[in-house]
Design an enzyme around this catalytic site. Sequence first.
Site, short mmCIF file in Angstrom:
data_model
loop_
_atom_site.label_atom_id
_atom_site.label_comp_id
_atom_site.label_asym_id
_atom_site.label_seq_id
_atom_site.Cartn_x
_atom_site.Cartn_y
_atom_site.Cartn_z
N GLU A 16 0.79 -1.23 0.00
CA GLU A 16 0.00 0.00 0.00
C GLU A 16 0.83 1.28 0.00
O GLU A 16 0.54 2.21 0.75
CB GLU A 16 -0.95 0.01 1.21
C1 NGO Z 1 -4.01 -4.70 4.72
C2 NGO Z 1 -3.07 -3.57 5.04
C3 NGO Z 1 -2.87 -3.40 6.54
C4 NGO Z 1 -4.20 -3.44 7.27
C5 NGO Z 1 -4.92 -4.73 6.94
C6 NGO Z 1 -6.26 -4.82 7.64
C7 NGO Z 1 -1.89 -5.35 4.30
C8 NGO Z 1 -0.79 -6.22 3.88
N1 NGO Z 1 -1.85 -4.04 4.42
O1 NGO Z 1 -3.09 -5.82 4.66
O2 NGO Z 1 -2.21 -2.18 6.78
O3 NGO Z 1 -3.97 -3.37 8.65
O4 NGO Z 1 -5.11 -4.88 5.56
O5 NGO Z 1 -6.97 -5.98 7.38
#
Ligand code: NGO
Length: 554
Positions: free
Chosen positions: A360
């Site tokens: 992300e």
């Molecule tokens: C995503 C995000 C995290 C969140 C999570 C919540 C990943 C790999 N990045 O997973 O920052 O906490 O969802 O479910």
Amino acid sequence: MHPRLRTTGLQAAAVTALLATSLALTSPAAQAADPPAPPSSGAAPSGQTAAMDVPTPAQRILPTPRSLETRKGSLTFDAASVVDVGRHPKRSTLGVADYLADFLRTPTGYDWPVVRGSKAPGRVVLRTGGPASLGTEGYRLDVGTKSVTIEARTSTGLFHGVQTLRQLMPAAVEGHQRAEGTTWSIPRVRVSDSPRYPVRGAMLDVARHFMSVDEVKAYIDAMVPLKLNTFELHLADDQGWRLEIRSWPRLATYGGALETGGTKGGYYTQEQYVDLVAYAKARHITVVPEIDLPGHTNAALSSYAELNCDGKAPAPYTGTDVGFSSLCADKDVTYRFLSDVLGEVAALTPGKYVSIGGDEAHSTTQADYTKMVDAAQKVLRQHGKRMWGWHQTASADPAKKSIAAYWGTTGSKDDIALAQEAARKGQRLVMAPADHAYLDMKYDPTFTYGQDWAAVVPVSDSYAWDPATLVAGVPSSAVAGVLAPVWTETLPDITTVELMAFPRLAGIAQIGWSPRRTHDLEPYLVQLAVQGPRWEAAGVNFYRSPEVAWHRFG
Ligand code: NGO
């Protein structure tokens, strides 16, 4: 043995504004204690639900072993029982023997001396050996009339065999006090076992809500009987930095001060981290520390103004948004930061992987992302480590055999394309599909805790997938294993973490360990019912999902 930590209603009431409404509905203890709905499967025939069943060996052992033969009769341990390591034991065998003796002493009240050669009836023999097919984690366990022998080529194999022995014993063995009046018998079985995948992991996010060393140790202890071998510790995110870094001290002291919702955070000193890693290692679990970058870095950016492209430190962040922060690819100080931080983390970590996250990075251009991920990877290589990251790292220039943890959901095209790219580039995939393996997803739409952005994941759905065929176009040879993350935006403490993790973590462990041919929902739900009284005795919080006939075995 480690005393379990329980959260009081008062502590729970003190958590974040984010949680205030949901906590008003029910405390974790209340939610866990809700009477389960009538069992939908795995139940005793109607009319017998109140009578307690005795679980068969196949129902007791979770994850399901590769092969299991049952024979007539049982073996009973008593005050004269010993752990026998043979005449010339290796040091690592002694470590397993001490763990076992320690584990058994309190509930049984027996001495369990570790001896070198014995004819005592009711002895546990630990022996190094067995066929090459057992590999580095396999074992054989044979219960005779006088002794039980566990044989393995490595101490890790012996340790896994000890976990099987533990599951064959009465549930009271999990308790933290002497269980007077228990007959310590195990059924006569012969087990030959080894895992399907080399990586079977759990991940805990201590950045969004900080967990103390003792709480993390409790989680590690709960992983052990499931034969999990990898523990990723998510140590840095927008909301908090949780590890002391000596060359950049404000990361922990300032960046670790808070947590989601604005409550007090915390961090591990390097000594505490080293202690945690050693604690896991003694349980044959490798810690993979995660320092998420170049996104998810607000805690670092707010601690040091010079890390920001505009030279201005943002305020600490205690919300739950993602994707807004980024390290600055154009500044030299960024690369000094990466070198210092990852250098210290690598030096403190005996395992071969260090995770740089890489997920992300929505506020980073692809060129900048590639530049910073590559720089991070280079630092790790210089320290003899391999990169572990989320599947987005495939878009950079990942080295062969680095790990890409896949957290896409069914049908998410971009994620699937990246997983395929990871395999093409020679990365190994660890499967953590968010709509099956994310333990922070709600069990049902009205569940107090958790999120539902990926899916609502009842126990049966968390078990309904196969790592080998999960992502089309990723050959099964590229799959190294499974990972079950718990993200803690909505989870204030270890009690709620456990409520989300158990029983679903057991299913992910089984998917990672057991041969695919043994995969079957109905018997799995019965295996879970057997674990219920064991988790209760151990003090592990778990969700009494209505899918499981919890009352069947006690
Ligand atoms: C995503 C995000 C995290 C969140 C999570 C919540 C990943 C790999 N990045 O997973 O920052 O906490 O969802 O479910």
